[in-house]
Design a protein around this motif. Structure first.
Motif, PDB file in Angstrom:
ATOM      1  N   SER A 164       0.828  -1.171  -0.095  1.00 21.43           N
ATOM      2  CA  SER A 164      -0.026   0.038   0.010  1.00 21.43           C
ATOM      3  C   SER A 164       0.735   1.327   0.011  1.00 21.43           C
ATOM      4  CB  SER A 164      -0.963   0.106   1.196  1.00 21.43           C
ATOM      5  OG  SER A 164      -0.159  -0.129   2.386  1.00 21.43           O
ATOM      6  N   ILE A 165       2.207   1.131   0.613  1.00 22.95           N
ATOM      7  CA  ILE A 165       3.076   2.184   0.386  1.00 22.95           C
ATOM      8  C   ILE A 165       4.333   1.764   0.107  1.00 22.95           C
ATOM      9  CG2 ILE A 165       4.222   3.988   1.784  1.00 22.95           C
ATOM     10  CD1 ILE A 165       1.880   3.894   3.758  1.00 22.95           C
ATOM     11  N   TYR A 166       5.098   2.416  -1.001  1.00 21.32           N
ATOM     12  CA  TYR A 166       6.199   2.067  -1.515  1.00 21.32           C
ATOM     13  C   TYR A 166       7.083   3.051  -2.040  1.00 21.32           C
ATOM     14  CZ  TYR A 166       3.652   1.224  -5.538  1.00 21.32           C
ATOM     15  OH  TYR A 166       2.787   1.647  -6.906  1.00 21.32           O
ATOM     16  N   GLY A 167       8.260   2.997  -1.975  1.00 22.46           N
ATOM     17  CA  GLY A 167       9.156   4.073  -2.928  1.00 22.46           C
ATOM     18  C   GLY A 167       9.433   3.379  -4.117  1.00 22.46           C
ATOM     19  N   MET A 168      10.030   4.594  -5.050  1.00 22.30           N
ATOM     20  CA  MET A 168      10.331   3.812  -6.314  1.00 22.30           C
ATOM     21  C   MET A 168      11.699   4.671  -6.665  1.00 22.30           C
ATOM     22  SD  MET A 168       8.132   1.831  -7.479  1.00 22.30           S
ATOM     23  CE  MET A 168       8.389   1.775  -9.439  1.00 22.30           C
ATOM     24  N   GLY A 169      12.512   4.058  -7.620  1.00 24.81           N
ATOM     25  CA  GLY A 169      13.711   4.625  -8.071  1.00 24.81           C
ATOM     26  C   GLY A 169      14.154   4.426  -9.335  1.00 24.81           C
ATOM     27  N   TRP A 170      14.959   5.195 -10.127  1.00 26.43           N
ATOM     28  CA  TRP A 170      15.399   5.064 -11.332  1.00 26.43           C
ATOM     29  C   TRP A 170      17.055   5.067 -11.014  1.00 26.43           C
ATOM     30  CZ3 TRP A 170      12.959   3.703 -15.617  1.00 26.43           C
ATOM     31  CH2 TRP A 170      11.520   3.945 -15.890  1.00 26.43           C
ATOM     32  N   PHE A 171      17.482   3.587 -11.859  1.00 24.27           N
ATOM     33  CA  PHE A 171      19.053   3.694 -11.783  1.00 24.27           C
ATOM     34  C   PHE A 171      19.547   3.603 -13.103  1.00 24.27           C
ATOM     35  CE2 PHE A 171      20.152   3.016  -7.192  1.00 24.27           C
ATOM     36  CZ  PHE A 171      18.791   2.791  -6.654  1.00 24.27           C
ATOM     37  N   ARG A 172      20.679   3.569 -13.440  1.00 21.34           N
ATOM     38  CA  ARG A 172      21.299   3.507 -14.892  1.00 21.34           C
ATOM     39  C   ARG A 172      22.531   2.943 -14.669  1.00 21.34           C
ATOM     40  NH1 ARG A 172      22.251   9.665 -16.907  1.00 21.34           N
ATOM     41  NH2 ARG A 172      24.175  10.146 -15.639  1.00 21.34           N
ATOM     42  N   GLN A 173      22.781   2.114 -15.952  1.00 18.53           N
ATOM     43  CA  GLN A 173      24.259   1.477 -16.043  1.00 18.53           C
ATOM     44  C   GLN A 173      24.768   1.476 -17.264  1.00 18.53           C
ATOM     45  OE1 GLN A 173      24.281  -2.881 -14.952  1.00 18.53           O
ATOM     46  NE2 GLN A 173      26.698  -2.695 -14.469  1.00 18.53           N
ATOM     47  N   TYR A 213      18.567   1.854 -18.536  1.00 20.93           N
ATOM     48  CA  TYR A 213      17.914   2.456 -17.343  1.00 20.93           C
ATOM     49  C   TYR A 213      16.782   1.485 -16.944  1.00 20.93           C
ATOM     50  CZ  TYR A 213      19.626   7.144 -18.406  1.00 20.93           C
ATOM     51  OH  TYR A 213      20.177   8.212 -18.497  1.00 20.93           O
ATOM     52  N   TYR A 214      16.955   1.291 -15.290  1.00 18.58           N
ATOM     53  CA  TYR A 214      16.099   0.302 -14.715  1.00 18.58           C
ATOM     54  C   TYR A 214      15.508   1.269 -13.443  1.00 18.58           C
ATOM     55  CZ  TYR A 214      19.537  -2.737 -16.297  1.00 18.58           C
ATOM     56  OH  TYR A 214      20.385  -3.594 -16.950  1.00 18.58           O
ATOM     57  N   CYS A 215      14.003   0.769 -13.457  1.00 17.48           N
ATOM     58  CA  CYS A 215      13.185   1.113 -12.366  1.00 17.48           C
ATOM     59  C   CYS A 215      13.088   0.219 -11.545  1.00 17.48           C
ATOM     60  CB  CYS A 215      11.729   1.425 -12.861  1.00 17.48           C
ATOM     61  SG  CYS A 215      10.767   0.171 -12.961  1.00 17.48           S
ATOM     62  N   ALA A 216      13.068   0.448  -9.999  1.00 17.52           N
ATOM     63  CA  ALA A 216      13.229  -0.303  -8.872  1.00 17.52           C
ATOM     64  C   ALA A 216      12.112   0.004  -7.818  1.00 17.52           C
ATOM     65  CB  ALA A 216      14.793  -0.289  -8.230  1.00 17.52           C
ATOM     66  N   TYR A 217      11.627  -0.983  -7.168  1.00 16.19           N
ATOM     67  CA  TYR A 217      10.805  -1.090  -6.010  1.00 16.19           C
ATOM     68  C   TYR A 217      11.049  -1.075  -4.807  1.00 16.19           C
ATOM     69  CZ  TYR A 217       6.547  -2.701  -3.662  1.00 16.19           C
ATOM     70  OH  TYR A 217       5.414  -2.885  -2.703  1.00 16.19           O
ATOM     71  N   SER A 218      10.855  -0.198  -3.826  1.00 18.84           N
ATOM     72  CA  SER A 218      11.212  -0.475  -2.553  1.00 18.84           C
ATOM     73  C   SER A 218       9.989  -0.450  -1.568  1.00 18.84           C
ATOM     74  CB  SER A 218      12.237   0.728  -1.985  1.00 18.84           C
ATOM     75  OG  SER A 218      12.577   0.568  -0.575  1.00 18.84           O
ATOM     76  N   SER A 219      10.126  -1.477  -0.669  1.00 20.80           N
ATOM     77  CA  SER A 219       8.963  -1.644   0.144  1.00 20.80           C
ATOM     78  C   SER A 219       8.789  -0.350   1.320  1.00 20.80           C
ATOM     79  CB  SER A 219       8.885  -2.883   0.936  1.00 20.80           C
ATOM     80  OG  SER A 219      10.274  -3.206   1.698  1.00 20.80           O
ATOM     81  N   ARG A 220      10.026   0.287   1.342  1.00 23.95           N
ATOM     82  CA  ARG A 220       9.914   1.519   2.236  1.00 23.95           C
ATOM     83  C   ARG A 220       9.585   2.526   1.574  1.00 23.95           C
ATOM     84  NH1 ARG A 220      14.494  -1.659   2.391  1.00 23.95           N
ATOM     85  NH2 ARG A 220      15.678  -2.142   4.365  1.00 23.95           N
ATOM     86  N   TRP A 221       8.934   3.314   2.249  1.00 29.13           N
ATOM     87  CA  TRP A 221       8.250   4.715   1.704  1.00 29.13           C
ATOM     88  C   TRP A 221       9.039   5.680   1.205  1.00 29.13           C
ATOM     89  CZ3 TRP A 221       8.346   9.231   4.252  1.00 29.13           C
ATOM     90  CH2 TRP A 221       9.170   9.256   5.657  1.00 29.13           C
ATOM     91  N   TYR A 222      10.271   5.695   1.837  1.00 29.04           N
ATOM     92  CA  TYR A 222      11.115   7.049   1.750  1.00 29.04           C
ATOM     93  C   TYR A 222      12.014   6.667   0.380  1.00 29.04           C
ATOM     94  CZ  TYR A 222      14.133   3.925   4.369  1.00 29.04           C
ATOM     95  OH  TYR A 222      14.870   2.735   5.103  1.00 29.04           O
ATOM     96  N   VAL A 223      12.672   7.759   0.191  1.00 31.80           N
ATOM     97  CA  VAL A 223      13.738   7.890  -0.979  1.00 31.80           C
ATOM     98  C   VAL A 223      15.060   7.358  -0.491  1.00 31.80           C
ATOM     99  CG1 VAL A 223      14.828   9.261  -2.893  1.00 31.80           C
ATOM    100  CG2 VAL A 223      12.351   9.805  -2.149  1.00 31.80           C
ATOM    101  N   ASP A 224      15.520   6.602  -1.503  1.00 31.31           N
ATOM    102  CA  ASP A 224      16.912   6.094  -0.938  1.00 31.31           C
ATOM    103  C   ASP A 224      17.869   5.700  -2.299  1.00 31.31           C
ATOM    104  OD1 ASP A 224      17.776   3.779   1.752  1.00 31.31           O
ATOM    105  OD2 ASP A 224      19.156   4.524   0.079  1.00 31.31           O
TER     106      ASP A 224
END
Length: 124
Positions: free
Chosen positions: A30-39, A94-105
């Protein structure tokens, strides 16, 4: 399990723009953070941008600050990365990523699921 599907990559000339999308499905919390990474070839995966659950807190790598914008639509379980003023050095998968933490990391180890990646190529 959470599935992430990226889209929007491609070939663009320097100075151009692209918009990446990442749709999450499956057992998203119900709450999750998202990020973008690249390689880039021969380089380690690096953080590009992240966004917290409500979208009110965002973070950007110095190399993209002022040019990229991250946003999300929680109703669609989708996160976006608007990339403007692209440079050849932005070329990467570019990769997107899902985090079960709600904050940015910025730490990739805190992300639980990853997409398959989408290629972005910027020609000079």
């Amino acid at each position: 399990q959470v599935q992430l599907v990226e889209s929007g990559g491609g070939l663009v000339q320097a100075g151009g723009s692209l918009r990446l999308s990442c749709a999450a499905s499956g057992r998203t919390g119900s709450i999750y953070g998202m990020g973008w990474f690249r390689q880039a070839p021969g380089k380690e995966r690096e953080f590009v941008s992240g966004i917290n659950w409500r979208g009110g807190n965002t973070d950007y790598a110095d190399s993209v600050k002022g040019r990229f914008t991250i946003s999300r639509d929680n109703a669609k379980n989708t996160v976006y990365l608007q990339m403007n003023s692209l440079k050849p050095e932005d070329t990467a998968v570019y990769y997107c990523a899902y985090s079960s933490r709600w904050y940015v990391d910025r730490d990739s180890a805190t992300y639980d699921y990853w997409g398959q990646g989408t290629q972005v190529t910027v020609s000079s």
